[in-house]
Design an enzyme around this catalytic site. Sequence first.
Site, PDB file in Angstrom:
ATOM      1  N   TYR A   1       0.822  -1.218   0.000  1.00  0.00           N
ATOM      2  CA  TYR A   1       0.000   0.000   0.000  1.00  0.00           C
ATOM      3  C   TYR A   1       0.853   1.264   0.000  1.00  0.00           C
ATOM      4  O   TYR A   1       0.412   2.306  -0.471  1.00  0.00           O
ATOM      5  CB  TYR A   1      -0.893   0.040   1.247  1.00  0.00           C
ATOM      6  CG  TYR A   1      -2.211  -0.666   1.104  1.00  0.00           C
ATOM      7  CD1 TYR A   1      -2.298  -1.960   0.614  1.00  0.00           C
ATOM      8  CD2 TYR A   1      -3.390  -0.029   1.482  1.00  0.00           C
ATOM      9  CE1 TYR A   1      -3.515  -2.603   0.509  1.00  0.00           C
ATOM     10  CE2 TYR A   1      -4.611  -0.662   1.377  1.00  0.00           C
ATOM     11  CZ  TYR A   1      -4.671  -1.951   0.890  1.00  0.00           C
ATOM     12  OH  TYR A   1      -5.889  -2.584   0.789  1.00  0.00           O
TER      13      TYR A   1
ATOM     14  N   LYS B   1       3.112 -15.228   1.858  1.00  0.00           N
ATOM     15  CA  LYS B   1       3.306 -15.896   0.563  1.00  0.00           C
ATOM     16  C   LYS B   1       4.812 -16.144   0.445  1.00  0.00           C
ATOM     17  O   LYS B   1       5.486 -15.716  -0.506  1.00  0.00           O
ATOM     18  CB  LYS B   1       2.757 -14.994  -0.564  1.00  0.00           C
ATOM     19  CG  LYS B   1       2.663 -15.679  -1.919  1.00  0.00           C
ATOM     20  CD  LYS B   1       1.523 -16.696  -2.040  1.00  0.00           C
ATOM     21  CE  LYS B   1       1.609 -17.444  -3.358  1.00  0.00           C
ATOM     22  NZ  LYS B   1       0.626 -18.538  -3.471  1.00  0.00           N
TER      23      LYS B   1
ATOM     24  N   ASP C   1      -3.100 -18.143   0.047  1.00  0.00           N
ATOM     25  CA  ASP C   1      -4.134 -18.802  -0.773  1.00  0.00           C
ATOM     26  C   ASP C   1      -4.820 -19.906   0.028  1.00  0.00           C
ATOM     27  O   ASP C   1      -6.042 -20.037   0.037  1.00  0.00           O
ATOM     28  CB  ASP C   1      -3.552 -19.321  -2.106  1.00  0.00           C
ATOM     29  CG  ASP C   1      -2.219 -20.044  -1.967  1.00  0.00           C
ATOM     30  OD1 ASP C   1      -1.642 -20.065  -0.860  1.00  0.00           O
ATOM     31  OD2 ASP C   1      -1.733 -20.612  -2.975  1.00  0.00           O
TER      32      ASP C   1
ATOM     33  N   ASP D   1      -6.438  -6.965   4.261  1.00  0.00           N
ATOM     34  CA  ASP D   1      -7.609  -6.295   3.679  1.00  0.00           C
ATOM     35  C   ASP D   1      -8.552  -7.338   3.093  1.00  0.00           C
ATOM     36  O   ASP D   1      -9.761  -7.337   3.343  1.00  0.00           O
ATOM     37  CB  ASP D   1      -7.126  -5.326   2.592  1.00  0.00           C
ATOM     38  CG  ASP D   1      -8.279  -4.621   1.898  1.00  0.00           C
ATOM     39  OD1 ASP D   1      -9.205  -4.188   2.594  1.00  0.00           O
ATOM     40  OD2 ASP D   1      -8.240  -4.509   0.659  1.00  0.00           O
TER      41      ASP D   1
ATOM     42  N   ASP E   1     -12.419  -8.968   4.736  1.00  0.00           N
ATOM     43  CA  ASP E   1     -13.731  -8.947   4.058  1.00  0.00           C
ATOM     44  C   ASP E   1     -14.282 -10.365   3.934  1.00  0.00           C
ATOM     45  O   ASP E   1     -15.486 -10.599   4.090  1.00  0.00           O
ATOM     46  CB  ASP E   1     -13.621  -8.338   2.646  1.00  0.00           C
ATOM     47  CG  ASP E   1     -13.982  -6.849   2.613  1.00  0.00           C
ATOM     48  OD1 ASP E   1     -13.663  -6.150   3.595  1.00  0.00           O
ATOM     49  OD2 ASP E   1     -14.561  -6.386   1.609  1.00  0.00           O
TER      50      ASP E   1
HETATM   51  C1  IPM Z   1     -10.639   2.055   1.192  1.00  0.00           C
HETATM   52  C2  IPM Z   1      -9.373   1.269   1.301  1.00  0.00           C
HETATM   53  C3  IPM Z   1      -8.199   2.199   1.227  1.00  0.00           C
HETATM   54  C4  IPM Z   1      -9.316   0.424   2.600  1.00  0.00           C
HETATM   55  C5  IPM Z   1      -8.075  -0.473   2.556  1.00  0.00           C
HETATM   56  O1  IPM Z   1      -7.800  -1.098   1.524  1.00  0.00           O
HETATM   57  O2  IPM Z   1      -7.394  -0.528   3.572  1.00  0.00           O
HETATM   58  C6  IPM Z   1     -10.518  -0.465   2.883  1.00  0.00           C
HETATM   59  O3  IPM Z   1     -10.710  -1.449   1.916  1.00  0.00           O
HETATM   60  C7  IPM Z   1     -10.379  -1.078   4.266  1.00  0.00           C
HETATM   61  O4  IPM Z   1     -10.438  -2.305   4.359  1.00  0.00           O
HETATM   62  O5  IPM Z   1     -10.237  -0.337   5.235  1.00  0.00           O
HETATM   63 MG    MG Z   2     -11.038  -3.388   2.764  1.00  0.00          MG
END
Ligand code: IPM
Ligand code: MG
Length: 351
Positions: free
Chosen positions: A135, A186, A218, A242, A246
């Site tokens: 990032y 990885k 993975d 990240d 999710d």
């Molecule tokens: C919006 C983006 C920069 C952010 C990230 O990738 O960290 C989001 O996806 C998160 O998970 O906080």
């Molecule tokens: Mg995110």
Amino acid sequence: MLPGDGIGPEIVAETEKVLNRINEQFDLGLQFDHGLVGGAAIDETGEPLPGKTLERAKKSDAILLGAVGGPKWDNLEMAKRPEKGLLGLRSNLELFANLRPAILYPQLASASSLKPEVVSGLDIMIVRELTGGIYFGQPRGVRTLEGGELQGFNTYVYSESEVRRIGRVAFEAARQRDGKLCSVDKANVLEVTAMWREIMDDLAKDYPDVELSHMYVDNAAMQLVRAPKQFDVIVTGNMFGDILSDEAAMLTGSIGMLPSASLNSEKQGMYEPCHGSAPDIAGQGIANPLATILSGAMMLRYSLGEEKAAGAIEAAVSRVLDQGLRTADIMSDGMQQVSTREMGDAVLAAL
Ligand SMILES: CC(C)[C@H](C(=O)O)[C@@H](O)C(=O)O
Ligand SMILES: [Mg+2]
Ligand SMILES: NC(=O)c1ccc[n+]([C@@H]2O[C@H](COP(=O)([O-])OP(=O)(O)OC[C@H]3O[C@@H](n4cnc5c(N)ncnc54)[C@H](O)[C@@H]3O)[C@@H](O)[C@H]2O)c1
């Protein structure tokens, strides 16, 4: 309070109601201030992170953020996009430790993407490194090669000290929990994560009470949906964290349930739901505010040292779920569907 864009203002409004009530009930003496970030800030000032917002954020004990971004700003060059406001806050405040707890409320077992028996009792803590990795690595950009072909590039880089400090946070977290830490990398392909693995092994010598394991990312993505309860604490880099967070969100029923804390070494923190600005449902009053309300609870716990007040919010959320109230994203048969505001009001009433 940085509401941001899309559903950000809707979910922060509900959380502010809850925090105001908690402030009174527990006589916390909290003072709230508001600022602009993301697209909302671009529209007002031309910048995703105005100097005034950063200054106020630095002076605050804690920051509550809604979400940033949306299609309105998608055509801007990278450096000007709303997401840069969020990344700028994280890097300027050195919020390197991102805690993302994926906890299944038993009332939501039928909303999970997995079978109830696979997820019942699920309680995973994802510790994501937040201010390094691909990032933030340099060099980055898009260049034109000789002959006119475009080339995009980013750099995946970690220094030893960055890995050690996030590793310590994760080992400490594991020590407070079930004593199991899985480091996700990885290392079979990327040197930077092979180094990450070696450093985690070295740190493990200081934590003989914690059982450290390693997993390739993975496989980790697959194991999370196969048998998620094998995990206690997961530690990983910025981008893998990240993505995996999710994924873990869906085990708990919805991304609208996953809160987060982003801490620096002084325990100053920014608190935000793991989800984004949800442009597809913004303005409809149907977003789930619970991830943000639970982020408010994390704020009380980690930055303000108010464990009792944090617990009160979490208990109120559980109570509301007991009452069968559900926003659309966690709705199931026999439950009562409520709006964003009704969900916030129900948490208030439960408090
Ligand atoms: C919006 C983006 C920069 C952010 C990230 O990738 O960290 C989001 O996806 C998160 O998970 O906080
Ligand atoms: Mg995110
Ligand atoms: N921390 C942040 O501010 C953050 C995090 C992720 C994405 N984003 C940004 O948000 C924008 C949209 O990104 P995206 O669509 O990929 O991800 P998103 O998380 O905003 O939405 C993904 C899906 O989840 C749903 N969803 C998200 N939060 C919800 C909630 N509280 N209640 C009910 N449903 C919810 C959305 O409706 C959508 O269908 C982009 O600009 C992205 O960069 C910001």
